[in-house]
Design a protein around this motif. Structure first.
Motif, PDB file in Angstrom:
ATOM      1  N   ARG A 320       0.802  -1.221   0.000  1.00  0.00           N
ATOM      2  CA  ARG A 320       0.000   0.000   0.000  1.00  0.00           C
ATOM      3  C   ARG A 320       0.840   1.278   0.000  1.00  0.00           C
ATOM      4  NH1 ARG A 320      -5.382  -1.463   1.151  1.00  0.00           N
ATOM      5  NH2 ARG A 320      -5.528  -3.652   1.800  1.00  0.00           N
ATOM      6  N   VAL A 321       2.154   1.122  -0.115  1.00  0.00           N
ATOM      7  CA  VAL A 321       3.035   2.289  -0.207  1.00  0.00           C
ATOM      8  C   VAL A 321       3.731   2.306  -1.562  1.00  0.00           C
ATOM      9  CG1 VAL A 321       5.049   3.480   0.771  1.00  0.00           C
ATOM     10  CG2 VAL A 321       3.399   2.339   2.291  1.00  0.00           C
ATOM     11  N   THR A 322       4.455   1.232  -1.873  1.00  0.00           N
ATOM     12  CA  THR A 322       5.123   1.130  -3.176  1.00  0.00           C
ATOM     13  C   THR A 322       4.352   0.229  -4.134  1.00  0.00           C
ATOM     14  OG1 THR A 322       6.513  -0.775  -2.596  1.00  0.00           O
ATOM     15  CG2 THR A 322       7.330   1.417  -1.999  1.00  0.00           C
ATOM     16  N   GLY A 323       3.281  -0.342  -3.651  1.00  0.00           N
ATOM     17  CA  GLY A 323       2.474  -1.239  -4.470  1.00  0.00           C
ATOM     18  C   GLY A 323       1.552  -2.065  -3.591  1.00  0.00           C
ATOM     19  N   TYR A 324       1.182  -3.243  -4.083  1.00  0.00           N
ATOM     20  CA  TYR A 324       0.253  -4.103  -3.351  1.00  0.00           C
ATOM     21  C   TYR A 324       0.746  -5.540  -3.346  1.00  0.00           C
ATOM     22  CZ  TYR A 324      -3.123  -0.276  -3.851  1.00  0.00           C
ATOM     23  OH  TYR A 324      -3.746   0.943  -3.808  1.00  0.00           O
ATOM     24  N   VAL A 325       0.441  -6.238  -2.256  1.00  0.00           N
ATOM     25  CA  VAL A 325       0.638  -7.675  -2.176  1.00  0.00           C
ATOM     26  C   VAL A 325      -0.730  -8.334  -2.268  1.00  0.00           C
ATOM     27  CG1 VAL A 325       1.470  -9.610  -0.783  1.00  0.00           C
ATOM     28  CG2 VAL A 325       2.715  -7.431  -0.765  1.00  0.00           C
ATOM     29  N   VAL A 326      -0.868  -9.296  -3.175  1.00  0.00           N
ATOM     30  CA  VAL A 326      -2.146  -9.982  -3.365  1.00  0.00           C
ATOM     31  C   VAL A 326      -1.947 -11.486  -3.169  1.00  0.00           C
ATOM     32  CG1 VAL A 326      -2.975  -8.244  -4.994  1.00  0.00           C
ATOM     33  CG2 VAL A 326      -1.824 -10.291  -5.860  1.00  0.00           C
ATOM     34  N   PRO A 327      -2.995 -12.213  -2.751  1.00  0.00           N
ATOM     35  CA  PRO A 327      -2.892 -13.670  -2.744  1.00  0.00           C
ATOM     36  C   PRO A 327      -2.598 -14.165  -4.160  1.00  0.00           C
ATOM     37  CG  PRO A 327      -4.838 -12.927  -1.550  1.00  0.00           C
ATOM     38  CD  PRO A 327      -4.306 -11.740  -2.273  1.00  0.00           C
ATOM     39  N   GLY A 328      -1.531 -14.918  -4.312  1.00  0.00           N
ATOM     40  CA  GLY A 328      -1.091 -15.302  -5.647  1.00  0.00           C
ATOM     41  C   GLY A 328      -2.095 -16.107  -6.444  1.00  0.00           C
ATOM     42  N   THR A 336      -8.531  -6.621  -9.378  1.00  0.00           N
ATOM     43  CA  THR A 336      -8.902  -5.390  -8.679  1.00  0.00           C
ATOM     44  C   THR A 336      -7.725  -4.435  -8.555  1.00  0.00           C
ATOM     45  OG1 THR A 336     -10.652  -6.507  -7.421  1.00  0.00           O
ATOM     46  CG2 THR A 336      -9.756  -4.459  -6.498  1.00  0.00           C
ATOM     47  N   ARG A 337      -6.570  -4.969  -8.156  1.00  0.00           N
ATOM     48  CA  ARG A 337      -5.408  -4.096  -7.966  1.00  0.00           C
ATOM     49  C   ARG A 337      -4.860  -3.578  -9.296  1.00  0.00           C
ATOM     50  NH1 ARG A 337      -6.222  -2.168  -3.087  1.00  0.00           N
ATOM     51  NH2 ARG A 337      -5.765  -3.624  -1.379  1.00  0.00           N
ATOM     52  N   VAL A 338      -4.888  -4.414 -10.337  1.00  0.00           N
ATOM     53  CA  VAL A 338      -4.448  -3.939 -11.654  1.00  0.00           C
ATOM     54  C   VAL A 338      -5.327  -2.776 -12.103  1.00  0.00           C
ATOM     55  CG1 VAL A 338      -4.352  -4.531 -14.110  1.00  0.00           C
ATOM     56  CG2 VAL A 338      -3.344  -6.077 -12.416  1.00  0.00           C
ATOM     57  N   GLN A 343      -6.537   2.781 -13.453  1.00  0.00           N
ATOM     58  CA  GLN A 343      -7.565   3.821 -13.474  1.00  0.00           C
ATOM     59  C   GLN A 343      -7.228   5.025 -12.600  1.00  0.00           C
ATOM     60  OE1 GLN A 343     -10.832   1.118 -12.406  1.00  0.00           O
ATOM     61  NE2 GLN A 343     -11.706   1.458 -14.447  1.00  0.00           N
ATOM     62  N   ASP A 344      -6.198   4.907 -11.779  1.00  0.00           N
ATOM     63  CA  ASP A 344      -5.766   6.026 -10.941  1.00  0.00           C
ATOM     64  C   ASP A 344      -4.271   6.233 -11.185  1.00  0.00           C
ATOM     65  OD1 ASP A 344      -5.192   7.919  -9.033  1.00  0.00           O
ATOM     66  OD2 ASP A 344      -6.239   6.893  -7.398  1.00  0.00           O
ATOM     67  N   ALA A 345      -3.956   6.886 -12.299  1.00  0.00           N
ATOM     68  CA  ALA A 345      -2.558   7.064 -12.699  1.00  0.00           C
ATOM     69  C   ALA A 345      -1.774   7.854 -11.668  1.00  0.00           C
ATOM     70  CB  ALA A 345      -2.503   7.745 -14.065  1.00  0.00           C
ATOM     71  N   GLU A 346      -2.417   8.787 -10.992  1.00  0.00           N
ATOM     72  CA  GLU A 346      -1.708   9.599  -9.997  1.00  0.00           C
ATOM     73  C   GLU A 346      -1.282   8.735  -8.812  1.00  0.00           C
ATOM     74  OE1 GLU A 346       0.129  12.641  -8.027  1.00  0.00           O
ATOM     75  OE2 GLU A 346      -0.468  12.452 -10.131  1.00  0.00           O
ATOM     76  N   ARG A 347      -2.147   7.823  -8.382  1.00  0.00           N
ATOM     77  CA  ARG A 347      -1.762   6.918  -7.298  1.00  0.00           C
ATOM     78  C   ARG A 347      -0.574   6.061  -7.729  1.00  0.00           C
ATOM     79  NH1 ARG A 347      -6.067   2.860  -4.580  1.00  0.00           N
ATOM     80  NH2 ARG A 347      -6.927   4.890  -4.006  1.00  0.00           N
ATOM     81  N   GLY A 348      -0.631   5.521  -8.947  1.00  0.00           N
ATOM     82  CA  GLY A 348       0.471   4.720  -9.447  1.00  0.00           C
ATOM     83  C   GLY A 348       1.767   5.508  -9.514  1.00  0.00           C
TER      84      GLY A 348
END
Length: 383
Positions: A320-328, A336-338, A343-348
């Protein structure tokens, strides 16, 4: 600190490409050249490669290096003739078994052995577990990639060996992996100009999760119709993944590049807006991600990162800071995370900036080489 003359015994050395090969080469490139002698497996192209190095390389004449008498004699001969005081087994299992012979035959005073992801399953298999315990007892220091690999190998080690485990993390050259390092040319090569791109750079094997990304792609396209998925790398899963693309009608939306030369990899990361590799553990935990250098390389290139939760992969992402960890194994959470990042380029963008700063601060090859030098010199290094 004076780094002792060190014999590096390894099967994982260029020109062959791979994660451990890159780790070893990058670390040695930052060691004092006069302190290094390499004893490595012979392979095609090694003569030309070795000629570019500032330290001597002795190639084992019969390919793979194993802990057997012929190798022990030859490695000891090299250590004696080169005046080596220490040895670094760049992959602990099984080569660390040579430590007692190198001490006896060549008077090597200090032995360090480095564990990677594969020692995790050694620690869980009867017989192999005993070998890993012997290695831990035979060397002065056993190193680990991070907290996960230390926890995973701990049950196989004696209490004394476990007390001598020290972290020796891989790192990233942030001057090579950086924003603007050639992504536009890669996008042009694959016809991806002007499109939002999710990139995955890795070997194509089931554990890495490229199949999850392909399965998610029809759902991604419903929300972002022009999104493209760039799968970079070769491997045994290529044909299966290609069939998945065709069966889902995703030609033109999913690109499989095949194997790419190492020098072109930074530009392929730079071609993406988001990096995703939802890796998963397989075979009852025997196949796991030891750490996941690709996540750090992507972060250094300024991309937000989506990582699977296999093994030590979460250690290469600040969730949630540099990205996300998802159940593989979760298609839903991967999708959802992709979509969230597309859809939120500024967050990325913010996550990518924070990721690059984190890599520059915490994942330096210079720091890794200095730490290895200190371990070889017998200095007191914090765990």
């Amino acid at each position: 600190m004076t780094v002792p003359r060190t014999l590096v015994v390894t099967n994982d050395f260029p020109p062959r490409q791979g994660g451990i090969e890159s780790y070893v080469a990058a670390t040695l490139a930052r060691m004092p050249a006069k302190s290094v002698v390499v004893y490595a497996r012979g392979q095609e192209g090694d003569t030309a490669y070795d000629a570019t190095l500032p330290f001597p390389v002795v190639r084992h004449p019969r390919g793979i290096v194993l802990p057997e008498p012929t190798v022990a004699r030859r490695a000891a001969q090299v250590a004696r003739s080169e005046g080596c005081e220490a040895v670094w087994f760049a992959a602990a299992a099984p080569l660390g078994l040579l430590a007692p012979e190198l001490r006896r035959r060549a008077g090597v005073a200090r032995a360090v052995a480095t564990t990677h992801g594969h020692e995790v399953w050694w620690a869980r298999i009867p017989g192999a577990r005993d070998v890993l315990r012997r290695i831990g007892d035979a060397v002065d220091v056993l190193t680990c990639l991070g907290p996960y690999t230390k926890r995973a190998i701990a049950p196989a080690l004696s209490p004394a060996a476990l007390a001598r485990v020290r972290r020796l993390s891989p790192a990233v050259d942030a001057t090579v992996f950086r924003p603007g390092c050639g992504g536009d040319a890669v996008r042009h090569r694959y016809g991806l100009q002007g499109r939002p791109v999710v990139v995955c750079v890795s070997r194509l094997v089931p554990r890495k999760g490229q199949d999850t990304l392909i399965a998610a792609w029809p759902f991604v396209r419903l929300a972002v119709p022009d999104a493209a998925l760039l799968l970079v790398g070769g491997g045994r899963d290529f044909d299966r993944l290609e069939r998945m693309v065709v069966e889902r009608g995703l030609e033109g939306s999913v690109v499989l590049t095949g194997a790419v030369p190492a020098e072109e990899l930074p530009a392929h990361y730079d071609a993406g807006d988001v990096f995703a590799m939802p890796c998963r553990s397989r075979r009852a935990g025997l196949e796991v991600e030891g750490l996941g250098m690709v996540y750090l390389e992507a972060a250094a290139t300024g991309l937000p990162v989506i990582a699977g939760d296999s093994g030590g992969a979460p250690e290469a992402v600040q969730d949630r800071v540099t990205g996300y960890v998802v159940p593989g194994r979760s298609l839903q959470q991967t999708t959802t995370r992709v979509l969230e990042l597309l859809q939120d380029a500024e967050r990325g963008r913010r996550m990518g900036e924070l990721g690059r700063a984190w890599v520059q601060d915490q994942w330096s090859w210079d720091a890794t080489a200095q730490r290895l030098g200190a371990l070889l010199a017998g200095e007191d290094v914090p765990a």
